[in-house]
Structures are given as structure tokens and as C-alpha cells.
Scaffold this active site. Structure first.
Site, PDB file in Angstrom:
ATOM      1  N   GLU A  68       5.384  -4.186 -15.956  1.00 38.79           N
ATOM      2  CA  GLU A  68       5.172  -5.251 -14.972  1.00 38.79           C
ATOM      3  C   GLU A  68       6.487  -5.467 -14.218  1.00 38.79           C
ATOM      4  O   GLU A  68       7.554  -5.447 -14.823  1.00 38.79           O
ATOM      5  CB  GLU A  68       4.717  -6.530 -15.697  1.00 38.79           C
ATOM      6  CG  GLU A  68       4.639  -7.789 -14.867  1.00 38.79           C
ATOM      7  CD  GLU A  68       3.707  -7.682 -13.667  1.00 38.79           C
ATOM      8  OE1 GLU A  68       2.532  -7.343 -13.830  1.00 38.79           O
ATOM      9  OE2 GLU A  68       4.183  -7.948 -12.535  1.00 38.79           O
ATOM     10  N   ASP A 118      -3.620  -4.770  -7.229  1.00 37.43           N
ATOM     11  CA  ASP A 118      -3.752  -5.365  -5.894  1.00 37.43           C
ATOM     12  C   ASP A 118      -4.522  -4.404  -4.979  1.00 37.43           C
ATOM     13  O   ASP A 118      -4.169  -3.232  -4.886  1.00 37.43           O
ATOM     14  CB  ASP A 118      -2.358  -5.637  -5.325  1.00 37.43           C
ATOM     15  CG  ASP A 118      -1.528  -6.481  -6.292  1.00 37.43           C
ATOM     16  OD1 ASP A 118      -2.044  -7.497  -6.783  1.00 37.43           O
ATOM     17  OD2 ASP A 118      -0.374  -6.107  -6.587  1.00 37.43           O
ATOM     18  N   LYS A 122      -5.745  -3.684   3.859  1.00 33.70           N
ATOM     19  CA  LYS A 122      -5.466  -3.142   5.202  1.00 33.70           C
ATOM     20  C   LYS A 122      -5.183  -1.638   5.132  1.00 33.70           C
ATOM     21  O   LYS A 122      -4.427  -1.185   4.264  1.00 33.70           O
ATOM     22  CB  LYS A 122      -4.251  -3.857   5.814  1.00 33.70           C
ATOM     23  CG  LYS A 122      -4.552  -5.302   6.158  1.00 33.70           C
ATOM     24  CD  LYS A 122      -3.380  -5.966   6.826  1.00 33.70           C
ATOM     25  CE  LYS A 122      -3.756  -7.415   7.120  1.00 33.70           C
ATOM     26  NZ  LYS A 122      -2.613  -8.310   7.151  1.00 33.70           N
ATOM     27  N   THR A 192      -9.322  -8.663 -19.344  1.00 35.08           N
ATOM     28  CA  THR A 192      -8.021  -9.118 -18.847  1.00 35.08           C
ATOM     29  C   THR A 192      -8.198 -10.523 -18.242  1.00 35.08           C
ATOM     30  O   THR A 192      -9.325 -10.992 -18.051  1.00 35.08           O
ATOM     31  CB  THR A 192      -7.490  -8.173 -17.752  1.00 35.08           C
ATOM     32  OG1 THR A 192      -8.141  -8.470 -16.516  1.00 35.08           O
ATOM     33  CG2 THR A 192      -7.692  -6.709 -18.100  1.00 35.08           C
ATOM     34  N   GLU A 193      -7.061 -11.148 -17.894  1.00 37.69           N
ATOM     35  CA  GLU A 193      -7.138 -12.468 -17.249  1.00 37.69           C
ATOM     36  C   GLU A 193      -7.948 -12.394 -15.948  1.00 37.69           C
ATOM     37  O   GLU A 193      -8.845 -13.210 -15.702  1.00 37.69           O
ATOM     38  CB  GLU A 193      -5.728 -12.988 -16.912  1.00 37.69           C
ATOM     39  CG  GLU A 193      -5.035 -13.720 -18.031  1.00 37.69           C
ATOM     40  CD  GLU A 193      -4.050 -12.834 -18.792  1.00 37.69           C
ATOM     41  OE1 GLU A 193      -4.061 -11.597 -18.579  1.00 37.69           O
ATOM     42  OE2 GLU A 193      -3.278 -13.372 -19.602  1.00 37.69           O
ATOM     43  N   TYR A 194      -7.614 -11.416 -15.110  1.00 35.93           N
ATOM     44  CA  TYR A 194      -8.301 -11.304 -13.818  1.00 35.93           C
ATOM     45  C   TYR A 194      -9.768 -10.977 -13.988  1.00 35.93           C
ATOM     46  O   TYR A 194     -10.614 -11.438 -13.228  1.00 35.93           O
ATOM     47  CB  TYR A 194      -7.603 -10.255 -12.931  1.00 35.93           C
ATOM     48  CG  TYR A 194      -6.536 -10.856 -12.048  1.00 35.93           C
ATOM     49  CD1 TYR A 194      -5.386 -11.422 -12.602  1.00 35.93           C
ATOM     50  CD2 TYR A 194      -6.675 -10.890 -10.668  1.00 35.93           C
ATOM     51  CE1 TYR A 194      -4.411 -11.979 -11.801  1.00 35.93           C
ATOM     52  CE2 TYR A 194      -5.706 -11.461  -9.864  1.00 35.93           C
ATOM     53  CZ  TYR A 194      -4.574 -11.998 -10.437  1.00 35.93           C
ATOM     54  OH  TYR A 194      -3.612 -12.572  -9.642  1.00 35.93           O
ATOM     55  N   GLU A 195     -10.055 -10.168 -14.970  1.00 34.77           N
ATOM     56  CA  GLU A 195     -11.457  -9.787 -15.231  1.00 34.77           C
ATOM     57  C   GLU A 195     -12.292 -11.024 -15.546  1.00 34.77           C
ATOM     58  O   GLU A 195     -13.398 -11.200 -15.015  1.00 34.77           O
ATOM     59  CB  GLU A 195     -11.480  -8.803 -16.404  1.00 34.77           C
ATOM     60  CG  GLU A 195     -12.843  -8.274 -16.747  1.00 34.77           C
ATOM     61  CD  GLU A 195     -12.729  -7.102 -17.716  1.00 34.77           C
ATOM     62  OE1 GLU A 195     -11.602  -6.679 -18.047  1.00 34.77           O
ATOM     63  OE2 GLU A 195     -13.786  -6.600 -18.117  1.00 34.77           O
TER      64      GLU A 195
HETATM   65  C1  LIG Z   1      -3.715  -8.741  -9.769  1.00 30.96           C
HETATM   66  S1  LIG Z   1      -2.594  -8.706 -11.081  1.00 30.96           S
HETATM   67  C2  LIG Z   1      -3.570  -8.175 -12.473  1.00 30.96           C
HETATM   68  C3  LIG Z   1      -2.934  -8.506 -13.771  1.00 30.96           C
HETATM   69  C4  LIG Z   1      -3.660  -8.000 -15.033  1.00 30.96           C
HETATM   70  N1  LIG Z   1      -3.673  -6.557 -15.082  1.00 30.96           N
HETATM   71  C5  LIG Z   1      -5.053  -8.539 -15.138  1.00 30.96           C
HETATM   72  O1  LIG Z   1      -6.010  -7.750 -14.984  1.00 30.96           O
HETATM   73  O2  LIG Z   1      -5.222  -9.729 -15.389  1.00 30.96           O
HETATM   74  C6  LIG Z   1      -1.668  -7.228 -10.693  1.00 30.96           C
HETATM   75  C7  LIG Z   1      -0.330  -7.167 -11.403  1.00 30.96           C
HETATM   76  O3  LIG Z   1       0.268  -5.910 -11.127  1.00 30.96           O
HETATM   77  C8  LIG Z   1       1.648  -6.089 -10.890  1.00 30.96           C
HETATM   78  N2  LIG Z   1       2.122  -4.977 -10.053  1.00 30.96           N
HETATM   79  C9  LIG Z   1       1.679  -4.655  -8.818  1.00 30.96           C
HETATM   80  N3  LIG Z   1       2.362  -3.601  -8.334  1.00 30.96           N
HETATM   81  C10 LIG Z   1       3.257  -3.258  -9.298  1.00 30.96           C
HETATM   82  C11 LIG Z   1       4.258  -2.256  -9.379  1.00 30.96           C
HETATM   83  N4  LIG Z   1       4.470  -1.402  -8.364  1.00 30.96           N
HETATM   84  N5  LIG Z   1       5.003  -2.175 -10.497  1.00 30.96           N
HETATM   85  C12 LIG Z   1       4.786  -3.042 -11.537  1.00 30.96           C
HETATM   86  N6  LIG Z   1       3.854  -4.025 -11.507  1.00 30.96           N
HETATM   87  C13 LIG Z   1       3.099  -4.128 -10.407  1.00 30.96           C
HETATM   88  C14 LIG Z   1       1.722  -7.427 -10.181  1.00 30.96           C
HETATM   89  O4  LIG Z   1       3.020  -8.003 -10.262  1.00 30.96           O
HETATM   90  C15 LIG Z   1       0.657  -8.225 -10.930  1.00 30.96           C
HETATM   91  O5  LIG Z   1       1.204  -8.912 -12.037  1.00 30.96           O
END
Ligand SMILES: C[S@@+](CC[C@H](N)C(=O)[O-])C[C@H]1O[C@@H](n2cnc3c(N)ncnc32)[C@H](O)[C@@H]1O
Length: 216
Positions: A68, A118, A122, A192-195
């Protein structure tokens, strides 16, 4: 994930025993960081770490690493991990772009998880999506023979893009569902949290498991 900045997050992560401080130095010898030599699964973009803490508890015969880049979610993840008292769990505070600097080629990683990455909707941001082929190449390079990639997302556009990228770049899709929670893989799924957030709002969860191409 926008968490309020925590004044001590950097300090906590810089000294916490579950956070690997110089991950490049473990390249080629990750198994020495864990008490047992066993398969290594990594979650990229681990966020607040619910999946990893549950997975390490449920599967002690696997070594787990969460990667992360943002301090605040990682701090929560590490605290959850610490509460499990699992010895098969570590975290790396790092950008995923550096993956090949810390894992030896085709030697150490048995599975990669991408959970609710993420979507970067776009078109001009397509290269930032974690399933863009520049990232898929990194995953292929660090996965062991027989290793695989698992992706879950609520985003239909990211899922469609990911399937296209996987297929266009020779990955072999072996499992796929556009409604994971109603699928044959629901019983073994670890949320996961987001799920939980998105399925609670009525979104279906997209899921795919794939093997990288091996011919070079
Ligand atoms: C939308 S959250 C999802 C978190 C978790 N996986 C969940 O499903 O609940 C996406 C996470 O990926 C991390 N992230 C995005 N791009 C990243 C990168 N290039 N390197 C490390 N972490 C990254 C973000 O900081 C964020 O905490």
C-alpha cells in the site's frame, strides 16, 4: 480512499515490526522473513487491510504481504494485522510500480490479488489502471511458474478493460464471474472493506482469476 491525515502515521509505519522497512533488501529471500517456508500471496493496494487480516488468520499455511502506498490506510491495515497475532503477515509501504525492485523474477510470488483498484474511468488515465498491460507485465515477471492473478472489482468499466488487457496480452482466464457473491466461488471468498461497502449498496462484484503467459 480519503482518510484524514494522521500525524503519527509515518512514524508508526517507519518503526512497526510488521512493516518491512527496506523491502529491496529482501529481494530473492522473502521466505527468510517468515517463520515457515510456504507459498507467498500478495495483495496490491491493500487499503485498510480487512482482507489480509482475515486471509492470514484463515490460511496460516500461506505467507501474506500487503502493499500500500498511502500511510493512513496502511496504518489501519497494520493495526488490524497486529491484532491477529499472525506470524505469516507483513506489509510493504510502497508504490506498486516498484514491484520488480523487491521481488525476484519468477521466483517468489505465488499469487497476486488486486481488490477494488481505482477504476481511473477517463480514457487518458488508462495507463494508471492497475490492469494496464504495463502493470500486467510486472505481475507476470514476479509470479512464479504456476502463479496466478485474482481481481475483484465493483467497476464494470475496469472489469471490461481488465478482461480485454488480460486476453490481448496472453493471460489465460480460468475463473470468471460478474456476480461473485452468487457464484460457485462465493463460499471461499474473503471480503474486503470496499467489497462490503459496494455490495451493501447493491452493486454486484466482478471476479476473475488468470494465469500469465509463460512463453517469452
Ligand atoms: C479503492 S482502495 C481499495 C482498498 C482495498 N483493497 C479494499 O478492497 O477495500 C485502493 C487502494 O489501492 C491503493 N493504491 C492505488 N494505487 C496504488 C499504487 N500504485 N501502489 C500502492 N497502492 C496503491 C490506494 O492507496 C488505496 O488504498
Amino acid at each position: 480512499m480519503r482518510l484524514r491525515r494522521h500525524p503519527l502515521a509515518r512514524q508508526i509505519l517507519s518503526t512497526h515490526p510488521l512493516v518491512v522497512q527496506q523491502p529491496e533488501e529482501s529481494k530473492g529471500q522473502w521466505e527468510t522473513l517468515f517463520p515457515s517456508k510456504q507459498p507467498l500471496y500478495i495483495e496490491l493496494g491493500t487499503g485498510k487491510g480487512q482482507f489480509l487480516a482475515k486471509a492470514a488468520t484463515l490460511h496460516p499455511h500461506i505467507n501474506w504481504i500487503g502493499v500500500e502506498k498511502i500511510e493512513e490506510p496502511l496504518m489501519h491495515a497494520v493495526q488490524k494485522g497486529e491484532a491477529t497475532e499472525c506470524t505469516n503477515l507483513r506489509y510493504i509501504w510502497m508504490d506498486i510500480t516498484k514491484l520488480e525492485e523487491v521481488f525476484a523474477p519468477e521466483a517468489e510470488v505465488d499469487r497476486i490479488y488486486l481488490h477494488f483498484s481505482d477504476p481511473w474511468p477517463k480514457t487518458r488515465h488508462a495507463k494508471r489502471r492497475l490492469t494496464h498491460h504495463t502493470f500486467l507485465d510486472k505481475y507476470r515477471n514476479v509470479l512464479k511458474q504456476g502463479g496466478d492473478l485474482i481481481l475483484k472489482t465493483d467497476s464494470v468499466s475496469l472489469f471490461d478493460f481488465s478482461l480485454e488487457e488480460l486476453e490481448a496480452h496472453g493471460w489465460k482466464i480460468v475463473e470468471m464471474s460478474r456476480d461473485l457473491h452468487q457464484s460457485e466461488w462465493a463460499n471461499t471468498n474473503i471480503t474486503t472493506e470496499y467489497e462490503e461497502k459496494f455490495s451493501g449498496r447493491g452493486f454486484t462484484i466482478n471476479y476473475v482469476r488468470a494465469y500469465p503467459p509463460r512463453e517469452r
